[in-house]
Design an enzyme around this catalytic site. Structure first.
Site, PDB file in Angstrom:
ATOM      1  N   GLU A 285      63.765 -47.071  12.686  1.00  0.00           N
ATOM      2  CA  GLU A 285      65.193 -46.789  12.853  1.00  0.00           C
ATOM      3  C   GLU A 285      65.424 -45.325  13.216  1.00  0.00           C
ATOM      4  O   GLU A 285      66.287 -45.010  14.052  1.00  0.00           O
ATOM      5  CB  GLU A 285      65.950 -47.137  11.567  1.00  0.00           C
ATOM      6  CG  GLU A 285      65.926 -48.612  11.207  1.00  0.00           C
ATOM      7  CD  GLU A 285      66.540 -49.490  12.283  1.00  0.00           C
ATOM      8  OE1 GLU A 285      67.498 -49.049  12.950  1.00  0.00           O
ATOM      9  OE2 GLU A 285      66.056 -50.622  12.480  1.00  0.00           O
ATOM     10  N   HIS A 288      65.040 -44.600  16.870  1.00  0.00           N
ATOM     11  CA  HIS A 288      66.234 -44.801  17.702  1.00  0.00           C
ATOM     12  C   HIS A 288      67.074 -43.530  17.754  1.00  0.00           C
ATOM     13  O   HIS A 288      67.603 -43.165  18.811  1.00  0.00           O
ATOM     14  CB  HIS A 288      67.075 -45.954  17.143  1.00  0.00           C
ATOM     15  CG  HIS A 288      66.489 -47.310  17.380  1.00  0.00           C
ATOM     16  ND1 HIS A 288      66.170 -47.770  18.646  1.00  0.00           N
ATOM     17  CD2 HIS A 288      66.177 -48.319  16.528  1.00  0.00           C
ATOM     18  CE1 HIS A 288      65.684 -48.997  18.558  1.00  0.00           C
ATOM     19  NE2 HIS A 288      65.668 -49.348  17.288  1.00  0.00           N
ATOM     20  N   ASP A 366      59.341 -48.647  18.113  1.00  0.00           N
ATOM     21  CA  ASP A 366      58.071 -49.055  17.499  1.00  0.00           C
ATOM     22  C   ASP A 366      56.972 -48.041  17.828  1.00  0.00           C
ATOM     23  O   ASP A 366      56.171 -47.656  16.956  1.00  0.00           O
ATOM     24  CB  ASP A 366      57.649 -50.440  18.007  1.00  0.00           C
ATOM     25  CG  ASP A 366      58.430 -51.568  17.356  1.00  0.00           C
ATOM     26  OD1 ASP A 366      59.136 -51.318  16.361  1.00  0.00           O
ATOM     27  OD2 ASP A 366      58.342 -52.702  17.851  1.00  0.00           O
TER      28      ASP A 366
END
Length: 423
Positions: A285, A288, A366
């Site tokens: 997260e 991002h 990822d």
């Protein structure tokens, strides 16, 4: 001869229903496969696969029925002139109450109240069946009937509080916007989105869930250290009681500038027993954020919103467009609804494009977590979440390409396992 806008819209809706039903059928066939993909053999237990397969097929059967009834209703509403009839009836109701139907704001609010009642009535059976039959059958539903209806009532009350001033503002802007209408509408929606992004997590979300600080311990220390190492301005770290409604799990972050917050579902912590797996999910997260995905997505939405309003300004005074849908007047809200119908083909293309970008962002996030050294726990965490959420193990490539905003697990694991390449 006027262009048959309504007929064209209905025709496209039917074509899209046929196309998407074909994709649903392909996915349904993939879900019926009795074996795991080779990549997941030995990774996902046979017991979890069988449960996932049964859950996915149940949802697929329900989806076919829901979509069939939805397309019938949507087409009937347009073909039989339900919208103009409802607009006139809402005006008659105002007159019955001693109010003026000539006041467009009041007339629009009466129309929307009727639409909200109708949508609640028609959606309720599907929501109840999905929650208390399908989700309960497979062990996900945790909420009571009382909690379900309490949430629904809270949502209606919030709509009644927030909706009228927003609708009134939009109508006034359109009526007085002049040649700069698109800019004014976009500016209003931009400010509104910022306000909602600010008040939703602090004022609205707590009405439905309980947010508590993540207790002191290894998990909190590792997340705070990770955030600090990336210079992520973490101000608060919460756990939300998602388990009161469902055993599905998630994690997300929100906030502006130097006031960032991370929220973990309690189900995520329960399912990922290994602390490193939870931290790896958070690393994803944070990827991002570090890679500016949130900012890029926000900018893309703003550009698309401005283009939509620009298109609306070009057609809002078209009498032929309104008459094609059965209206002899040109209310602002009706114009927006009709415009949304007419640009449906473009919306499908844009949605497809955004899904492609979103899947690319997921691979990048990822890879970011992998670069930080979380490849093994991220892999384990993704597998655990796939198992515990009983997500589909077999996916049709056409279906996933068109619908999925996240890559299938098989593709994500393959990317994580791929050796690093130097630029």
């Amino acid at each position: 001869m006027a262009f048959p806008y309504m007929e064209a819209v209905v025709g496209f809706m039917i074509l899209m229903y046929i196309f998407e039903t074909y994709l649903d059928w392909r996915q349904h066939s993939a879900l019926k496969l009795p074996t795991l993909p080779k990549t997941l053999e030995g990774v996902i237990s046979q017991e979890k696969f069988e449960k996932s397969r049964a859950y996915s097929l149940d949802k697929s059967h329900f989806h076919f029925l829901h979509e069939f009834i939805t397309i019938l209703m949507d087409c009937a509403i347009l073909v039989f002139g339900v919208l103009p009839w409802f607009w006139k009836r809402s005006g008659d109701f105002l007159v019955y109450l001693g109010l003026s139907a000539e006041n467009e704001i009041v007339h629009t609010l009466a129309f929307l109240a009727g639409v909200m009642i109708w949508s609640q009535i028609t959606d309720l059976p599907f929501s109840l069946y999905s929650t208390f039959v399908i989700e309960a059958r497979h062990g996900f539903n945790k909420q009571t009937v009382w909690l379900f209806f309490r949430d629904m009532i809270k949502g209606i009350i919030l709509s009644i509080i927030i909706g009228p001033p927003v609708v009134a503002a939009i109508i006034v802007i359109v009526q007085k916007g002049g040649p700069y209408l698109a800019i004014y509408l976009w500016g209003f929606m931009f400010v509104l989105s910022l306000v909602m992004m600010t008040i939703y997590p602090t004022l609205i979300a707590p009405l439905f869930n309980k947010f508590t600080p993540l207790p002191e311990g290894e998990l909190r220390d590792k997340i705070e250290n990770l955030a600090s190492s990336l210079r992520f301005p973490l101000k608060k770290l919460f756990v939300v009681d998602g388990s009161t409604r469902s055993s599905h799990s998630n994690a997300y972050m929100y906030g502006f500038f130097k006031n960032k917050r991370i929220v973990l579902y309690d189900t995520l912590i329960q399912q990922c027993k290994n602390v490193e797996e939870v931290v790896a999910v958070i690393a994803h997260e944070l990827g991002h954020w570090k890679l500016n995905h949130t900012m890029y997505s926000f900018i893309a939405v703003q550009i698309l919103t401005f283009l939509q309003f620009g298109g609306y300004t070009l057609v809002r005074n078209s009498k032929d467009l309104f008459q094609s849908f059965g209206f002899d007047t040109q209310p602002v809200l009706i114009g927006l609804i009709i415009f949304q119908h007419t640009v449906t083909p473009l919306q499908h293309l844009v949605s497809f494009g955004l899904n492609l970008v979103s899947r690319s962002f997921e691979f990048q996030a990822d890879a970011f977590a992998k670069k930080l050294g979380y490849a093994t726990p991220l892999r384990a965490g993704l597998v655990k979440l796939q198992e515990e959420n009983l997500s589909a193990m077999n996916t049709d490539p056409w279906y996933s390409t068109y619908h999925y905003s996240h890559p299938p697990l098989v593709e994500r694991l393959a990317a994580i396992d791929e050796p690093d390449k130097e630029d």
